[in-house]
Design a protein around this motif. Structure first.
Motif: not given
Ligand code: GLC
Length: 552
Positions: A70, A110, A173, A177, A207, A210, A269, A333, A422, A426
């Motif tokens: 990510y 990001h 995050f 990022q 998908r 964020v 999401e 995940h 997490r 995984r």
């Molecule tokens: C979402 C993803 C997660 C990731 C975050 C930052 O919540 O599901 O795994 O760490 O975004 O991209």
């Protein structure tokens, strides 16, 4: 180039079963210990047998893998450790041949700090136009040594990082990022181009990571927001999350999706608690669908499951124009696997349990197994679409006690393991019950698998009529025959307060027994049950599907 999925309907995603692949942990084809796209392609027959309608691939793009991919360094390529663009084409083609659609992850909030844009921004002096694609800001305090605001990172600590030249940049995050500035026209154009890049390769949907965080209020003075997205005002006035302006971005994306036949789908999401504003993302003029994570955040209890399902159905009915609001998720995940989570007492937060590395409380895996199977059967009997996370069909539990030195998730690392990482959901999948990585790789797996994974391996479950894998296959096949567009759910009362019982309009009934004693099964033909029936009754912590005589 691979062709689009050949057959309509365009809104296949409304009631789909989508299987989430976390590629690094799914299957490794080249022995480097990291799962890859060719590995995923080699397992497509397994997924076809499972009966899923689509796969969603979490990021496989070039990435330093600080946040499991990510943190994207190039949105239009494949990380060499995971394959090549040709591997994407081959995977899409092979999936489509089996009637499986392919969804990819888009990470627009990001980039990685290794993205060329951020490298250029970092190298440029304060005030340089190269910095405008991100959120750079002077610090507060007498010499600017304090962060510009109290905004928090989801991975712990401040959301601001200072560069040696004194300026700070925003990262909701990890510090690797940096958040993009969505007021910048280059950013908007780049993502539209990226959507086309993948749609042109035959990708069926996206998908959106964020999705509620893209638009930010950077007007001076920056407003206080110390609570992340846990409790947001319901009017779009939060400075960071769920602002009205974000919808304009998705309206422009919709125009891109409609350039294709069939139009590409998307699912948003948003991690904030589901509320009326959540459904705005699902409007047909925007992304079309939005995740509802309420089930994944629920403890095992009749009242919380009932509350979640009732609320979701009512919201869906109230937002009938936002047709894609009904989505169900039990595992992903990002959270402890539901075969472990549901074994916890309702007052123990799963994160707290992970923080104790699974020591307190100790959970009973058999309880978790039963409850997870029961919860899954309930989810699959509901209208809408269901998102499965790889390995849940094997009944895999969380691995809360991985060796500390093996852990990789930035949530744990950034907080010195004070925050629960997490990694435990995984861990690479066990395909065979023997061998050093249970058939995942010929090399050494990037996260160690515990010896206790052996009985969960796909090869031992595949022909076992009592296995969780068999239950998923049967449930998905039956659901395909029974699922219908009508989203009406009629609640049927029983004398037992531990029972949740509903009927779909075609007569398909689902009864979940949360109690401790077997529950009477009404007259009818049993279609499937998560545990063997007990003298014609539904045993505790299990679910049965059935139809009454005379139902169509
Ligand atoms: C979402 C993803 C997660 C990731 C975050 C930052 O919540 O599901 O795994 O760490 O975004 O991209």
């Amino acid at each position: 180039m691979s062709a689009s999925f050949p057959s309509a309907p365009a809104d296949w995603w409304r009631s789909a079963v989508v299987y989430q692949i976390y590629p690094r942990s799914f299957a490794d084809s080249d022995g480097d210990g990291i799962g890859d796209l060719a590995g995923a392609r080699a397992r497509l027959d397994y997924l076809a047998d499972l009966g899923v309608d689509a796969i969603w691939l979490t990021p496989f793009y070039p990435s330093p893998l600080v946040d499991g991919g990510y943190d994207v360094a190039d949105y239009q390529d494949v990380d060499p450790r995971l394959g090549t663009l040709q591997d994407v084409d081959a995977l899409v083609l092979a999936a489509h041949r089996r009637g499986i659609r392919v969804i990819v992850d888009i990470v627009p909030n990001h980039t990685s700090d290794q993205h060329p844009w951020f490298r250029a921004a970092r190298a440029a002096p304060p005030g340089d136009p190269a910095r405008r694609r991100y959120h750079f800001h002077d610090g507060s305090g007498p010499d600017g040594a304090e962060p510009p605001s109290d905004w928090r990172s989801h991975f712990g600590g401040s959301a601001w990082e200072r560069l040696p030249d004194g300026q700070w940049y925003l990262h909701l995050f990890s510090r690797e990022q940096p958040d993009l500035n969505w007021d910048d026209p280059d950013v908007r154009q780049y993502f539209q181009d990226t959507l086309r890049f993948w749609a042109d390769r035959g990708i069926d949907g996206f998908r959106v990571d964020v999705a509620h965080a893209l638009a930010k209020d950077m007007s001076e003075p920056l407003r206080s927001q110390p609570t992340l997205d846990a409790a947001l005002p319901q009017d779009g006035t939060d400075p960071l999350y769920d602002r009205d302006e974000v919808h304009e971005v998705y309206r422009s994306w919709r125009r891109v999706f409609e350039e294709y036949d069939p139009p590409r789908m998307a699912v948003a999401e948003t991690w904030a608690p589901t509320n009326d504003r959540t459904y705005l993302y699902a409007r047909p003029t925007e992304l079309g669908q939005v995740f509802d994570f309420s089930l994944l955040k629920s403890a095992w209890s009749r009242d919380s499951f009932l509350g979640v399902v009732r609320r979701a159905l009512a919201d869906h009915a109230r937002h009938a124009d936002a047709g894609g609001g009904l989505t169900w998720v039990l595992s992903s995940h990002d959270v402890p696997r539901h075969a472990s989570r549901l074994a916890l007492p309702p007052d123990v937060a799963p994160e707290d349990w992970v923080r104790t590395r699974g020591a307190s409380p100790r959970i009973d895996l058999e309880t978790g197994r039963r409850r997870a199977r029961a919860a899954t059967l309930m989810m699959l009997a509901l209208p809408g679409s269901a998102y499965l996370y790889q390995g849940e069909e094997l009944g895999l539990p969380e691995v809360p006690d991985l060796p500390l030195e093996a852990l990789q998730d930035p949530i744990g690392r950034r907080s010195d393991h004070d925050l629960p990482g997490r990694d435990g959901c995984r861990v690479p999948l066990p395909w065979t019950s023997t061998g050093p990585t249970f058939g995942f790789s010929t090399g050494r797996s990037w996260l160690p698998q515990p010896p206790s994974f052996a009985p969960y391996a796909a090869d031992v479950q595949t022909d076992d009529p009592a296995s969780t894998l068999t239950l998923y296959r049967r449930a998905i096949a039956l659901r395909k025959a029974l699922q219908e567009p009508d989203t009406t759910v009629t609640w049927l009362s029983t004398d037992d307060p531990g029972v949740l019982h509903f009927r779909r309009s075609n007569g398909w009934e689902c009864l979940v027994n949360f109690g401790t004693v077997p529950s009477e099964l009404p007259d009818g033909q049993v279609l499937l049950s998560s545990e063997p029936l007990d003298g014609g009754k539904v045993p505790p912590e299990s679910t049965a599907w059935f139809r009454r005589p005379g139902a169509e």
